[in-house]
Design an enzyme around this catalytic site. Structure first.
Site, short mmCIF file in Angstrom:
data_model
loop_
_atom_site.label_atom_id
_atom_site.label_comp_id
_atom_site.label_asym_id
_atom_site.label_seq_id
_atom_site.Cartn_x
_atom_site.Cartn_y
_atom_site.Cartn_z
N GLY A 1 -5.16 -22.78 23.51
CA GLY A 1 -6.06 -23.49 22.60
C GLY A 1 -6.44 -22.72 21.36
N TYR B 1 0.62 -21.93 16.92
CA TYR B 1 -0.58 -22.47 17.55
C TYR B 1 -0.24 -22.71 19.02
CZ TYR B 1 -4.17 -25.67 19.08
OH TYR B 1 -5.18 -26.26 19.79
N CYS B 2 -0.96 -22.06 19.92
CA CYS B 2 -0.64 -22.19 21.35
C CYS B 2 -1.51 -23.30 21.95
CB CYS B 2 -0.88 -20.88 22.07
SG CYS B 2 -0.44 -20.98 23.80
N VAL B 3 -0.87 -24.38 22.39
CA VAL B 3 -1.59 -25.53 22.96
C VAL B 3 -2.27 -25.12 24.26
CG1 VAL B 3 -1.34 -27.97 23.52
CG2 VAL B 3 0.40 -26.83 22.15
#
Ligand SMILES: [Zn+2]
Length: 358
Positions: A158, A153-155
């Site tokens: 998003g 999950y790439c912060v």
């Protein structure tokens, strides 16, 4: 509910990043290209050229980013339980072969020749999606569905990175790196003249200094990220597989269930956590990278769309249901499993009911 599941929180970091990108674009075009290069130094064509180059990179970045979120990581279609045990035995003891009559759609499907399983040989099940997890599938709690070849999950952007948008993710990090290099090189080549041309303090427009610092920080983050993912692709690993291998103690085990074509029996193999990250590795770096970026080389650089073709999962065959999301075992893995069968190095063996239908 964890913080990252809230929509506002998931949007917060990407919005800050978008704001920084807009600021960087403005600072580069106005403070550097227009005020210094174009106006003060009178190098009009260079000023306009740099502005144009930078705007092209910004458009590519925002375009790639939008597609990353819009296309998403991919969603694994529902896979019915595998036909490992007999089913639909009627009161007379006669078997009704499922799927033969249209009134009774099958409740199980013929198991694939190789799947990830538990020590007894049962496939991994997602209770939230009510589906069998295909090989390398992971349930994303953020999105609420099973993602094929879940990466992370790439912060920053998003969204979740998975099989469907992985190529766009690699392209995004690559162009973000080029953006930083382009801005740093442009500022560096004019820095001396800017300092020499100003008598007052500050000697350089603070906006340009902030822009330079921002790009250096981002380059230090994006550069190693891009290189490590190139390495993972070459080894056919996902970030999740790498992290899981690191986190798990050496005692943690994983299992694979394999149909031996020689005797028609199923074998369950135990693997150490460290071995599991190389399940899917193929011979040759290019073969591995193609599994992530697709077979057409020129598309590796063009951030348009996905290399996953849409398919119709409306079937009762495992291979058709998963379609492009199916993971292919390498010859090396099959050779290893055959040699382990020969040496008696397996955890369990059984006859799967559905294998008779093959
Ligand atoms: Zn799921």
């Amino acid at each position: 509910m964890a913080l990252e599941h809230h929509l506002w929180f998931r949007c917060l970091v990407p919005l800050v990043l978008l704001g920084l990108l807009c600021y960087a674009s403005w600072a580069f075009c106005y403070a550097l290209c227009y005020r210094e290069v174009y106006h003060k130094f009178g190098q009009k064509s260079i000023g306009v050229g740099l502005m144009f180059g930078q705007l092209v990179l910004v458009v590519v970045l925002i375009g790639t980013w939008s597609q990353l979120v819009a296309i998403g990581p991919g969603r694994q279609p529902k896979v019915l339980p595998f036909r490992i045990l007999p089913e639909n035995v009627n009161s007379d003891g006669e078997e009704e072969l499922s799927g033969k009559s249209p009134q009774h759609p099958p409740m199980t499907i013929v198991p694939p020749s190789l799947y990830q399983c538990d020590p007894q040989g049962y496939p991994l099940w997602c209770t939230a999606c009510q589906t069998i997890k295909g090989n390398r599938t992971h349930h994303s709690s953020t999105l609420g569905y099973c993602v094929p070849r879940f990466d992370h999950y790439c912060v920053w952007i998003g969204t979740v990175v998975g099989r469907k948008n992985y190529r766009l993710f690699m392209q995004f990090t690559m162009y973000a790196g080029w953006f930083c290099i382009f801005v740093i090189a442009s500022i560096a080549s004019f820095l001396r003249r800017m300092i020499a041309s100003r008598k007052d303090i500050p000697r350089v427009d603070p906006n340009i200094l902030v822009l330079l610092a921002l790009c250096c920080v981002f380059m230090l983050m994006v550069g190693p990220l891009f290189l490590s993912h190139c390495y993972y692709m070459a080894k056919n690993r996902t970030s999740l597989e790498v992290i899981a291998t690191k986190r798990r103690s050496k005692a943690t085990k994983n299992w694979l269930c394999y149909l031996n074509p020689v005797d028609g029996l199923r074998y369950v193999f135990e693997f150490k956590a460290l071995d599991t990250q190389d399940y899917w590795k193929k011979r040759g770096v290019l073969a591995n990278i193609k599994e992530f970026l697709g077979p057409q080389y020129w598309f590796w650089l063009v951030p348009l769309g996905t290399n996953i073709k849409t398919h119709d999962p409306n079937s009762f065959e495992y291979e058709v249901i998963l379609g492009p999301y199916q993971e292919v075992a390498s010859d090396q893995l099959r050779e290893l499993l055959h040699s382990r069968i020969a040496n008696g190095d397996f955890a369990a063996t059984f006859e799967a009911y559905g294998d008779k239908d093959k």
